[in-house]
Design a protein around this motif. Structure first.
Motif, PDB file in Angstrom:
ATOM      1  N   GLY A   1     -31.646 -84.762  53.661  1.00 45.80           N
ATOM      2  CA  GLY A   1     -31.507 -85.987  52.909  1.00 45.80           C
ATOM      3  C   GLY A   1     -30.827 -85.909  51.571  1.00 45.80           C
ATOM      4  O   GLY A   1     -30.921 -86.859  50.786  1.00 45.80           O
ATOM      5  N   GLU A   2     -30.090 -84.847  51.284  1.00 42.37           N
ATOM      6  CA  GLU A   2     -29.435 -84.710  49.982  1.00 42.37           C
ATOM      7  C   GLU A   2     -27.922 -84.827  50.144  1.00 42.37           C
ATOM      8  O   GLU A   2     -27.312 -84.103  50.941  1.00 42.37           O
ATOM      9  CB  GLU A   2     -29.771 -83.349  49.367  1.00 42.37           C
ATOM     10  N   TYR A   3     -27.290 -85.717  49.364  1.00 41.46           N
ATOM     11  CA  TYR A   3     -25.832 -85.809  49.361  1.00 41.46           C
ATOM     12  C   TYR A   3     -25.240 -84.731  48.456  1.00 41.46           C
ATOM     13  O   TYR A   3     -25.916 -84.157  47.612  1.00 41.46           O
ATOM     14  CB  TYR A   3     -25.380 -87.188  48.887  1.00 41.46           C
ATOM     15  N   GLY A   4     -23.961 -84.499  48.608  1.00 41.09           N
ATOM     16  CA  GLY A   4     -23.267 -83.545  47.759  1.00 41.09           C
ATOM     17  C   GLY A   4     -23.271 -82.120  48.273  1.00 41.09           C
ATOM     18  O   GLY A   4     -22.775 -81.211  47.594  1.00 41.09           O
ATOM     19  N   LYS A   5     -23.805 -81.902  49.456  1.00 40.74           N
ATOM     20  CA  LYS A   5     -23.875 -80.551  50.015  1.00 40.74           C
ATOM     21  C   LYS A   5     -22.785 -80.304  51.055  1.00 40.74           C
ATOM     22  O   LYS A   5     -22.746 -79.242  51.679  1.00 40.74           O
ATOM     23  CB  LYS A   5     -25.244 -80.322  50.672  1.00 40.74           C
TER      24      LYS A   5
ATOM     25  N   CYS B   1     -15.223 -84.415  54.897  1.00 37.52           N
ATOM     26  CA  CYS B   1     -16.234 -83.606  54.224  1.00 37.52           C
ATOM     27  C   CYS B   1     -16.752 -84.379  53.006  1.00 37.52           C
ATOM     28  O   CYS B   1     -16.547 -83.970  51.858  1.00 37.52           O
ATOM     29  CB  CYS B   1     -15.634 -82.259  53.816  1.00 37.52           C
ATOM     30  N   ASP B   2     -17.423 -85.497  53.265  1.00 34.99           N
ATOM     31  CA  ASP B   2     -17.949 -86.315  52.172  1.00 34.99           C
ATOM     32  C   ASP B   2     -18.932 -87.331  52.733  1.00 34.99           C
ATOM     33  O   ASP B   2     -19.036 -87.525  53.948  1.00 34.99           O
ATOM     34  CB  ASP B   2     -16.819 -87.045  51.428  1.00 34.99           C
ATOM     35  N   GLY B   3     -19.686 -87.968  51.842  1.00 35.37           N
ATOM     36  CA  GLY B   3     -20.546 -89.069  52.239  1.00 35.37           C
ATOM     37  C   GLY B   3     -21.569 -88.742  53.293  1.00 35.37           C
ATOM     38  O   GLY B   3     -21.887 -89.576  54.145  1.00 35.37           O
ATOM     39  N   GLY B   4     -22.085 -87.523  53.273  1.00 38.15           N
ATOM     40  CA  GLY B   4     -23.077 -87.133  54.264  1.00 38.15           C
ATOM     41  C   GLY B   4     -22.504 -86.835  55.627  1.00 38.15           C
ATOM     42  O   GLY B   4     -23.243 -86.783  56.618  1.00 38.15           O
ATOM     43  N   VAL B   5     -21.178 -86.617  55.703  1.00 36.58           N
ATOM     44  CA  VAL B   5     -20.519 -86.321  56.980  1.00 36.58           C
ATOM     45  C   VAL B   5     -19.645 -85.081  56.812  1.00 36.58           C
ATOM     46  O   VAL B   5     -18.895 -84.965  55.839  1.00 36.58           O
ATOM     47  CB  VAL B   5     -19.655 -87.500  57.462  1.00 36.58           C
ATOM     48  N   VAL B   6     -19.749 -84.176  57.770  1.00 32.03           N
ATOM     49  CA  VAL B   6     -18.822 -83.049  57.879  1.00 32.03           C
ATOM     50  C   VAL B   6     -18.247 -83.093  59.286  1.00 32.03           C
ATOM     51  O   VAL B   6     -18.995 -83.113  60.271  1.00 32.03           O
ATOM     52  CB  VAL B   6     -19.510 -81.696  57.623  1.00 32.03           C
ATOM     53  N   ALA B   7     -16.921 -83.162  59.375  1.00 28.18           N
ATOM     54  CA  ALA B   7     -16.249 -83.204  60.674  1.00 28.18           C
ATOM     55  C   ALA B   7     -15.096 -82.214  60.662  1.00 28.18           C
ATOM     56  O   ALA B   7     -14.382 -82.087  59.667  1.00 28.18           O
ATOM     57  CB  ALA B   7     -15.738 -84.605  60.978  1.00 28.18           C
TER      58      ALA B   7
ATOM     59  N   MET C   1     -28.831 -91.719  57.522  1.00 34.61           N
ATOM     60  CA  MET C   1     -29.807 -92.388  58.377  1.00 34.61           C
ATOM     61  C   MET C   1     -29.122 -93.365  59.330  1.00 34.61           C
ATOM     62  O   MET C   1     -29.587 -93.592  60.444  1.00 34.61           O
ATOM     63  CB  MET C   1     -30.831 -93.129  57.519  1.00 34.61           C
ATOM     64  N   GLU C   2     -28.020 -93.938  58.875  1.00 37.07           N
ATOM     65  CA  GLU C   2     -27.331 -94.952  59.677  1.00 37.07           C
ATOM     66  C   GLU C   2     -26.123 -94.338  60.393  1.00 37.07           C
ATOM     67  O   GLU C   2     -25.633 -93.276  60.017  1.00 37.07           O
ATOM     68  CB  GLU C   2     -26.874 -96.108  58.791  1.00 37.07           C
ATOM     69  N   PRO C   3     -25.624 -95.018  61.427  1.00 38.94           N
ATOM     70  CA  PRO C   3     -24.445 -94.512  62.143  1.00 38.94           C
ATOM     71  C   PRO C   3     -23.211 -94.491  61.235  1.00 38.94           C
ATOM     72  O   PRO C   3     -23.129 -95.255  60.258  1.00 38.94           O
ATOM     73  CB  PRO C   3     -24.251 -95.511  63.293  1.00 38.94           C
ATOM     74  N   VAL C   4     -22.260 -93.636  61.562  1.00 41.32           N
ATOM     75  CA  VAL C   4     -20.978 -93.603  60.865  1.00 41.32           C
ATOM     76  C   VAL C   4     -19.874 -93.596  61.915  1.00 41.32           C
ATOM     77  O   VAL C   4     -20.084 -93.218  63.074  1.00 41.32           O
ATOM     78  CB  VAL C   4     -20.838 -92.359  59.953  1.00 41.32           C
TER      79      VAL C   4
ATOM     80  N   ALA D   1     -24.364 -91.538  65.819  1.00 39.96           N
ATOM     81  CA  ALA D   1     -25.668 -92.060  65.427  1.00 39.96           C
ATOM     82  C   ALA D   1     -26.174 -91.364  64.167  1.00 39.96           C
ATOM     83  O   ALA D   1     -25.778 -90.234  63.843  1.00 39.96           O
ATOM     84  CB  ALA D   1     -26.665 -91.879  66.565  1.00 39.96           C
ATOM     85  N   GLY D   2     -27.070 -92.038  63.454  1.00 41.69           N
ATOM     86  CA  GLY D   2     -27.646 -91.453  62.254  1.00 41.69           C
ATOM     87  C   GLY D   2     -28.411 -90.179  62.564  1.00 41.69           C
ATOM     88  O   GLY D   2     -29.022 -90.033  63.641  1.00 41.69           O
ATOM     89  N   LEU D   3     -28.376 -89.216  61.628  1.00 48.51           N
ATOM     90  CA  LEU D   3     -29.086 -87.945  61.750  1.00 48.51           C
ATOM     91  C   LEU D   3     -28.797 -87.279  63.098  1.00 48.51           C
ATOM     92  O   LEU D   3     -29.696 -86.967  63.876  1.00 48.51           O
ATOM     93  CB  LEU D   3     -30.593 -88.147  61.579  1.00 48.51           C
ATOM     94  N   SER D   4     -27.515 -87.082  63.369  1.00 47.16           N
ATOM     95  CA  SER D   4     -27.164 -86.464  64.648  1.00 47.16           C
ATOM     96  C   SER D   4     -25.829 -85.750  64.531  1.00 47.16           C
ATOM     97  O   SER D   4     -25.157 -85.800  63.498  1.00 47.16           O
ATOM     98  CB  SER D   4     -27.094 -87.522  65.759  1.00 47.16           C
ATOM     99  N   MET D   5     -25.459 -85.117  65.604  1.00 52.41           N
ATOM    100  CA  MET D   5     -24.173 -84.445  65.687  1.00 52.41           C
ATOM    101  C   MET D   5     -23.476 -84.861  66.966  1.00 52.41           C
ATOM    102  O   MET D   5     -24.104 -85.400  67.889  1.00 52.41           O
ATOM    103  CB  MET D   5     -24.353 -82.922  65.664  1.00 52.41           C
TER     104      MET D   5
END
Length: 808
Positions: A424-428, A606-612, A635-638, A674-678
């Protein structure tokens, strides 16, 4: 404390022979012990093991028979005793110039009585189970192919739900065919079904604090003992732990049953890694070293006090010749006698870098070229050692270190409320991306120098850590523990039974739970990153240790794996199994070198809680042309935009399913995660391209001494830098170098250690063109000539005189 301080080396005799300890035959026994500062040393023969258990007639007087030993070269005392001494026990009694007398077990003991009180005389050939001579380690083509599963022997089978007859014992691993009421495999069959390649056993050498003659669940007979321990308190380094055997009083039993365990794991395609603790001992006076060579084996600070970099009161002086020799001899013994496939080094930061380098070179060259070696690149406190084995020291040296940077980026701190990417931490995102690339731009030269993990045996395990970050410890009813007991006193078993770590999980839809999703995301990242993945036992069953962050001496009700969770959380198990199968099926997730990663792995976001990122152009010779991996910690879909693909994208992993086979497709230029998934997708399947071709360098030295010699190579396109010689063949040291199939030549230099010496002047080059067959090169060190000589040929090794390899 001055970190650059180097303790003065004592002026003391050393010994280079490989025969310390007991050499047993039916006709005689030879005993050798290194004790250079002793005034005199005697062998004391006993009829019993010293623990009150005597032969059946009960008439044996066991005062010990004292036999004087002779001093020989290198500070070694020895004696040859005629007759068959099998079944007896012995100790060494050393007298020093000040009149002090110490009696101690043999530091090189390979068998002991219960609780390690005396050294046992056994015929090791009698400990081999049937078929042991045919036991073979599973093939490990490359360290990147390993998937490690950390496990405590007792935890594996202690709980009644395991259905294992030999609860808490080595023999539990030999039990097969067990299933729960729903038909799910248990025990060793579960491990094989999961698909891991290596079981990392927490310490299984003889350790000091568990009463081997006690009954599990009962209060120990002595304050020295606890009922349970992880085993990081060494007593006899070369003997299996007796509490894991069915008969600790019989010195043969623990050895035979340990071998049966190894044999069973090997037969299921699983290699065995030993967790070893050569950085400290449990104590000094009753330890394996201090009574015979006072103060030599231990590191001291500038004031002459014991250094405490381990945090437990002492640390071994690994930089001293006979300590270094002991460690190497011990590791060689386990690898050869017990067929061990790898070693994990506890607090490796306290082991000097020269010792680690020599261990890696010599074990692979002399024992097993496929040994997997890794450790903790930190200490437990300050140490005067100047050459610590910390992160980065392992670059190019053939062993790996735990990546705590990646760990912290994914989960946050180890025991508290701190959060990371998956919790749950952004910036990582940047730190996660670095871990995904195998830390090649951080502290490694190659991805196989990093062991990637989220949690291990110490600190909060994964499920409990996520509950902590969610603030759900109270709602889960987790007990308040201290040193394995309830902080306010009371019945711990009852407190555990009242707790419900899974109170929020809907049994009808397990994968929708937030804590489950975060745990799958965390280890899903580990299993799809470059490097060596490491899982803690039970993560695939959502294991909880009821909030105990340091369960090293907590009872089974805290530590035991609950096997009923397999049925309860079978969807989670299947998800882990699918990710492991995906990794093992596709070499793109197991790239071998820095240059290969830099060419094949491209980040898309590589930002906003997403790494692709994308693994492109048949990375690593993969059959899939391009692979896209997306981690969504929101938590929400992207929505993630996808590179163009003529045939669309095939999905093999999402929040509902994981595996190597596509279960849905998309023709769109974007996909919702989906949120919290890969999610893992590939564009098209094709014939896998050749990953590499191999150059074999056969190095011949007239003196036969290959210690410290290695190759420095460049132009491979996969992994440049240091290459070790991995095995001996016809008296030559052999190194295997992977190069891109289209490579026409590579450069190399023969060197000693880190440029202490070079064999030959100038750069050399090997012609790799014109063939897909392995290129074999023979290099001879001929000091009478100006240059070393090399025969270069495609296919079989040439032994004829031929041209030198091209030089530039």
């Amino acid at each position: 404390m001055n970190s650059n301080y180097i303790e003065a080396e004592p002026v003391i005799e050393t010994y280079e022979g490989n025969d310390l300890g007991l050499t047993y035959t039916a006709e005689f026994c030879v005993f050798k012990v290194w004790a250079p500062t002793a005034f005199t040393v005697s062998l004391v023969l006993y009829a019993t093991g010293g623990h009150g258990i005597t032969p059946q007639d009960g008439k044996v007087k066991d005062g010990g028979k004292i036999l004087g030993m002779q001093r020989s070269e290198g500070g070694v005392w020895e004696i040859r005793v005629p007759g068959n001494l099998k079944g007896k026990y012995y100790m060494y009694r050393a007298v020093f110039a000040d009149g002090s007398i110490n009696e101690a077990a043999d530091p090189y003991a390979t068998a002991v009585s219960a609780n390690g009180l005396r050294t046992a005389i056994v015929d090791l050939a009698e400990t081999d189970p049937e078929g042991w001579d045919r036991d073979a380690s599973p093939v490990l083509p490359h360290p990147a192919d390993a998937i490690i599963y950390e496990l405590h022997v007792r935890d594996f089978s202690a709980h009644q739900s395991s259905c294992l007859k030999h609860a808490g014992k080595f023999k539990a691993f030999t039990e097969t065919g067990l299933r729960d009421a729903a038909g799910h495999a248990l025990g060793i069959d579960h491990l094989a079904e999961l698909g891991i390649t290596h079981v990392h056993l927490m310490p299984v050498f003889d350790y000091q604090t568990v009463d081997e003659l006690g009954t599990p669940g009962e209060e120990p007979a002595s304050a020295v003992f606890t009922d349970y321990n992880w085993g990081y308190d060494p007593q006899h380094y070369n003997v299996p732990e007796g509490s894991y055997s069915t008969d600790p009083a019989n010195p043969l039993t623990r050895i035979r049953e340990f071998k049966e365990m190894v044999q069973a794991l090997h037969s299921h395609g699983i290699s065995v890694i030993m967790d070893v603790v050569y950085n400290h001992t449990y104590g000094l006076e009753k330890g394996p070293f201090q009574p015979l060579v006072p103060d030599y084996y231990y590191r001291h600070d500038q004031s002459g006090r014991l250094s405490n970099g381990s945090g437990v009161g002492n640390e071994l002086a690994t930089e001293r010749p006979m300590v270094r020799k002991y460690i190497k001899d011990s590791l060689s013994y386990w690898a050869s006698e017990y067929h061990i496939d790898g070693f994990r080094f506890d607090l490796m930061g306290l082991m000097d870098s020269v010792t680690m380098r020599e261990i890696t070179e010599e074990l692979r060259l002399e024992i097993n070229p496929d040994l997997l070696l890794y450790g903790e690149p930190w200490t437990g406190g300050d140490s005067p050692l100047a050459t610590k084995t910390l992160k980065g020291v392992q670059r190019g040296k053939g062993y790996a270190v735990f990546n705590d940077n990646f760990r912290a980026a994914l989960k946050g701190d180890s025991d508290g409320w701190g959060k990371g990417f998956a919790t749950g931490e952004y910036g990582k995102e940047g730190a996660v991306a670095s871990g995904v690339k195998g830390a090649i731009h951080e502290f490694t030269d190659a991805p196989v120098e990093t062991v990637n993990y989220v949690t291990a045996h110490d600190n909060l395990n994964l499920w409990d850590k996520i509950l902590a970050t969610q603030g759900l410890r109270g709602e889960a009813g987790l007990p308040d523990l201290e040193n394995g007991r309830l902080r306010g006193g009371g019945d711990l078993q009852a407190a555990v039974e009242r707790a419900n770590p899974y109170f929020a999980v809907d049994p009808e839809d397990v994968l929708e739970n937030e804590t489950v999703r975060r745990s799958l995301l965390a280890n899903g990242i580990i299993l799809t990153s470059q490097g060596i993945p490491f899982l803690h036992a039970g993560d695939e069953l959502l294991r909880s240790k009821y909030g105990d962050h340091n369960s090293y001496r907590s009872p089974d009700c805290i530590n035991a794996i609950r096997w009923e969770n397999k049925k309860r959380f079978i969807a989670v198990f299947n998800y882990y199994k699918g990710l492991i199968e995906l990794r093992r099926s596709h070499p793109a997730f197991r790239l071998h070198g820095r240059q290969e990663i830099e060419r094949s792995l491209e980040f898309l976001r590589c930002d906003g809680g997403v790494v692709a990122y994308m693994l492109k152009n048949h990375a690593g010779g993969d059959s899939w042309s391009n692979i896209v991996v997306v981690y969504n910690a929101n938590m929400e879909p992207v929505t993630q935009y996808l590179p163009e693909a003529s045939g669309g994208w095939n999905i093999v992993v999402d929040h509902t399913h994981a595996g190597p086979e596509a279960f849905r497709q998309t023709d769109s230029g974007s996909i919702e995660i989906a949120g919290l998934s890969m999610m893992v997708l590939y564009d098209k399947y094709g014939e896998p391209e050749p990953r590499s071709k191999v150059v074999e360098v056969h190095y011949e030295r007239p003196d036969g001494d290959y210690r410290g010699w290695n190759l420095w190579v460049w132009g491979t396109g996969i992994q440049d830098g240091q290459r070790d010689f991995q095995h001996m063949e016809d008296g030559h040291a052999v190194a295997r170098i992977e190069v891109l199939p289209e490579t026409s030549s590579i450069g190399y230099i023969l060197r000693l250690n880190d440029w202490e010496q070079k064999d030959g002047a100038g750069d050399r080059f090997i012609d790799c063109s014109g063939s897909e067959e392995p290129v074999k090169v023979r290099v001879s060190d001929r000091r009478q000539a100006d240059e070393g000589h090399a025969d270069v040929v495609h296919g079989e090794l040439s032994h004829s005189e031929g041209p030198l390899e091209r030089s530039g």
